[in-house]
Write a protein that holds these residues in place. Structure first.
Motif: not given
Ligand code: TPP
Ligand code: MG
Length: 889
Positions: A112, A143, A145, A196, A233-235, A239, A262, A264, A268, A272, A411
């Motif tokens: 990430t 961001q 993580h 997070v 994050g785009d993922g 939410e 971001n 990307n 996970l 996406v 990831h």
């Molecule tokens: C509410 C919630 N659900 C699940 C997670 C577990 N989780 C941490 S990072 C992640 C994927 C994140 O993807 P993205 O937002 O695209 O970030 P990237 O790492 O690709 O920049 C998930 C599912 C979390 N931290 N919070």
């Protein structure tokens, strides 16, 4: 530079089209983009006059929003910045890999931050201000993580030591290390905002930006150019909290707010939007919500290709590729890109015939190009009248090479092989010996080296480093308890609810010397709670003032909106209200002003609906009051299953910094709020309060003497048995307290049994005290044992204890370990019903008759009462053994 678009096949008159386009080109050349935009708008209006509807399109071509010829030059030293960024990248990676070498599966993320590094570094060097002339600086929601990158940067700045980095995810050793993610609770000098839990950062950032305006418009803080930046994050945008409140940003014209997504293209598990384009989807969503959208898709090395593409095919190819393909283009190398991206059209192959495979592989995405990122940020901070979102296209696992970059599993990659580490160190031009690479040594520029000096200068120029949480000094003096004299004096014979008693306390506070600091927050429920009189009194905050005459202007309690209004009337959004509470309840730290928020809401839609935001509020060291109105599963009549709250205090007990009270009388509320102010703002305890208040009307007595401590600790004896020693103890709380009082009378008159009645204001606090005491006793076996407050309070009391609550039985049951087989709990387990209180309480078995019956039965089991007599007693009380258990009904 004009991005070329192909002629559409359905174009019936290409010549005419091209004439129109040429005219537009001319307008842009001569009058500029604003003039062109004006003309297009007029054309639209004219078309509408003739019933022609222009197709609504919320996306723009799949290319950079800022054309090359509008870019401004990069102000920094690219070479030194690259060196610094590479060091940060390296340390962020080695921190995670090392941690997992030492502790298998301790976790952490590499890919990430690898995608985020440029977005971060350009911000840190040129945009994120630690302060503005001594005033608080920008607020950055990092961001979550990607935290290793922020730690690595702080290490390079000399704010963290090597030992810290070694102890990433080792928080509990001799030398405390670094928390996995941003947590102000765990690193109170470093992290400002917990992010997070996906989605909470964005919504909190939105309301933070609005709250900033609120404080400015009320004259509480000075206006500064500070911004709120949210990196997500785009993922994460999946939410509901991430995108659910976007229109607040445009409605409130929050040009102090910048989202950076971001993109990307991966989350996970995988892509996406493998079958689509997340960036276009987000562009439409944000643009539709009225945001300024800046796409940063392609790096500078694409610019010559665009310029040489005379056919428009390049853009066409970019637009037709879905994200799943884009992922392949990064994961599978240059030859693959040539074959599958450019290879689709011979003209495109021709375009890159002089490019090697390596060159094709390294064609950068916009989010990895400092020039593109700088220009986007620059435009964003200067945009006026709306918030900006930057959609930055990046590569997940950037620089990790084969097996990492763009791979689905990237990831969770936290262990790297030696060749992978070697690749990375070469890829980012690490200039230190191979031995150090092997050992994953942390590195930073030598003292006094140009890079070290550069960082120092940049940090200084930005008014200090970030992330950093600085609790600025503030003054606060708790008003005297006397401020609440009406509440302490009781209501006489006048019947009132604890909700209205709370409102009276709030109003008294609004007349006190801390009045200005109070922030009432309501999600469209003020009338329900009898708070509507506050509208005209202190006004509803409206950034644009009131542009209309309110329909009820001729009434005393009219709907007054004002630019300096004090109430945050949030509309129907508990999540948004909670985000406002979070901004207000952390203002003591972020702005140095001890704002006192009261978020008053329907209790059922609190802890269970927005529990995670409340959890994050605790993490944020938030202060203030959550007030769950019309609580109690049998006290809220008529509303039924979805509205009657019987469990929020139990969930509240799980939040370590949340102090819950279930008051029965106005004076209890006054004492609790008063003490809360002292603890949170004068004594600086990082806790917050949750009050459950109800809507049943009854008389409130004058505060008896000597019960102050009991109210706050959680229990006090309110009405001892009449004449002689009691053989039964009755616990009641909230409105159910009155049922306990009535049960006391039933037991005395019908069965000649004497009972004491206790008001239990907080089972949660009593349990916490008992658990703490017990722990102390366990750890100090050589010392005389201490006695929990609940045991002390009950000393000398006799007989069974019947605890009746309007919440689930587990709430009082928390005290069972200290009550020696004396406790019988009556609570409201099971789904609610719509009926009146009498029927509800009979159904849930927490009315006076059920309390009396429970006392009789327990006395029988204790050998103190005759079983047959008790059975007859139950019959007289109307309690049938055949009745269905409400817990399962
Ligand atoms: C509410 C919630 N659900 C699940 C997670 C577990 N989780 C941490 S990072 C992640 C994927 C994140 O993807 P993205 O937002 O695209 O970030 P990237 O790492 O690709 O920049 C998930 C599912 C979390 N931290 N919070
Ligand atoms: Mg992603």
């Amino acid at each position: 530079m004009h991005i070329k678009k192909l002629e559409a096949s359905e174009d019936l008159n290409p010549l005419e089209t091209s004439e129109w386009l040429d005219s537009l080109d001319e307008v842009i050349d001569e009058g500029g983009p604003d003039r062109a935009s004006y003309l297009l708008q007029r054309l639209n209006e004219r078309a509408a006059d003739f019933g022609v509807t222009a197709p609504l399109k919320l996306t723009t071509p799949y290319t950079n929003t800022i054309p090359k010829d509008q870019e401004i030059p990069y102000p920094g030293d690219r070479k030194i910045e690259r060196l610094i960024k590479n060091y940060v990248r390296w340390n962020a990676l080695s921190m995670v890999v090392k941690a997992n070498k030492n502790d298998d599966n301790i976790g952490g993320h590499i890919s990430t931050y690898a995608s985020l590094a440029t977005l971060m570094e350009v911000g840190q060097n040129h945009f994120f201000h630690g302060s503005y002339d001594g005033q608080p600086g920008d607020f950055i929601y990092y961001q979550g993580h990607a935290s290793p990158g922020m730690y690595a940067r702080a290490f390079i700045e000399g704010r963290l030591t090597e030992k810290h980095l070694e102890n990433f995810r080792h928080e509990l050793r001799d030398h405390p290390g670094l928390s996995s993610y941003p947590h102000p609770w765990l690193m109170p000098d470093f992290w400002q905002f917990p992010t997070v839990s996906m989605g909470l950062g964005p919504i909190n950032a939105l309301y933070q930006a609005r709250f900033m305006r609120y404080l400015e418009n009320r004259g509480i803080i000075a206006k500064t150019p500070r911004k709120v930046w949210a990196f997500l994050g785009d993922g994460e945008t999946d939410e509901p909290e991430s995108l659910g409140a976007l229109t607040l940003g445009s409605r409130e014209k929050l040009d102090n707010l910048i989202f950076v997504v971001n993109c990307n293209l991966q989350r996970l598990d995988g892509p996406v939007r493998g079958n689509g384009q997340i960036i276009s989807e987000l562009e439409a969503a944000f643009r539709g919500a009225g945001w300024n959208v800046i796409k940063v898709l392609w790096g500078s090395d694409w610019d010559p290709l665009f310029e040489r593409d005379t056919t428009g095919l390049l853009l066409k190819r970019m637009e037709e590729c879905v994200d799943g393909e884009y992922q392949n283009f990064k994961a599978k190398g240059g030859a693959y890109v040539r074959q599958h991206f450019f290879g689709k059209y011979p003209e495109l192959l021709e375009l890159v015939k002089d490019y090697s495979d390596e060159q094709l592989a390294s064609l950068r995405r916009g989010g990895h190009d400092p020039i593109k990122v700088f220009n986007a940020y620059h435009k964003a901070v200067n945009h006026v009248g709306a918030p900006t979102v930057i959609l930055a296209k990046t590569v997940k696992g950037y620089g990790l090479g084969e097996g990492g970059e763009g791979r689905n599993a990237t990831h969770q990659q936290k262990k790297l092989t030696e060749p992978q580490i070697q690749y990375f160190s070469k890829r980012f031009e690490m200039d230190f010996p191979e031995e150090k690479v092997k050992k994953l040594d942390f590195v930073r520029p030598e003292d006094n080296s140009p890079a070290a000096e550069y960082i120092k200068k940049r940090v200084e120029a930005m008014g200090g480093p970030l992330p950093a949480r600085v609790v600025r000094p503030f003054e606060f003096k708790t008003p005297a308890l006397e401020v609440f004299h009406d509440s302490l004096a009781g209501s006489g014979t006048r019947a009132a609810s604890t909700t209205s008693a709370f409102v009276a306390v709030l109003k008294a506070l609004l007349k006190s010397e801390v009045s200005k600091l109070v922030v009432p927050i309501i999600p469209d429920e003020a009338r329900t709670f009898g708070m509507d009189s506050l509208f005209s009194q202190i006004g509803i905050y409206a950034s644009q003032g009131q542009l209309y005459t309110p329909v009820d202007k001729d009434m005393v309690m009219y709907y007054k909106e004002a630019k300096d209004g004090q109430i945050l009337e949030e509309g129907i959004t508990e999540a948004g209200s909670m985000a406002s509470l979070t901004a207000a309840g952390t203002a003591y730290a972020n702005y140095g002003v001890p704002m006192i928020p009261f978020f008053v809401y329907y209790s059922m839609f609190g802890f269970q609906r927005i529990g995670d935001l409340i959890w994050a509020f605790g993490d944020s060291r938030g202060k203030g009051f959550l007030v769950g109105g019309t609580a109690g599963r049998t006290t809220l009549l008529g509303e039924g299953l979805q509205h009657q709250d019987g469990h929020s205090p139990l969930i509240a007990s799980t939040v370590p910094t949340c102090i819950h009270y279930d008051p029965a009388f106005a004076y209890e509320i006054a004492v609790i709020v008063h003490d809360g102010l002292r603890r949170m703002y004068e004594d600086r305890e990082d806790v917050f309060y949750y009050l459950t208040v109800c809507n049943e009307n009854y008389a409130h007595p004058k505060m008896p003497e000597g019960i102050n401590e009991g109210i706050l600790k959680g229990i006090y004896k309110y009405r001892p048995a009449d004449g002689g020693k009691a053989t039964v103890q009755l616990f009641g709380s909230g409105p159910i307290f009155n049922e306990a009082l009535r049960a006391q009378e039933i037991l005395a008159t019908k069965f000649q049994i004497k009972a004491d009645v206790w008001s239990v204001t907080s089972y949660n606090e009593l349990r916490r005290d008992a658990v703490d005491t017990e722990r102390w006793n366990r750890l100090n076996p050589d010392q005389p044992a201490k006695t929990p407050y609940i045991v002390k309070a009950l000393e000398g009391s006799q007989g069974p204890i019947v605890a009746a609550t309007d919440y689930v039985k587990t709430l009082p049951d928390q005290l069972a370990p200290w009550l020696k087989d004396r406790l019988v709990t009556l609570g409201t387990d099971g789904f609610g019903r719509s009926d009146n209180r009498q029927y509800l309480r009979r159904h849930f078995e927490n009315d006076a008759e059920s309390i009396a019956a429970a006392a009789l039965s327990k006395l029988v089991r204790d050998g103190k009462f005759d079983g047959k007599k008790a059975k007859k007693g139950l019959e007289e009380l109307g309690i049938s053994p055949e009745k269905k258990n409400p817990a399962h009904a």
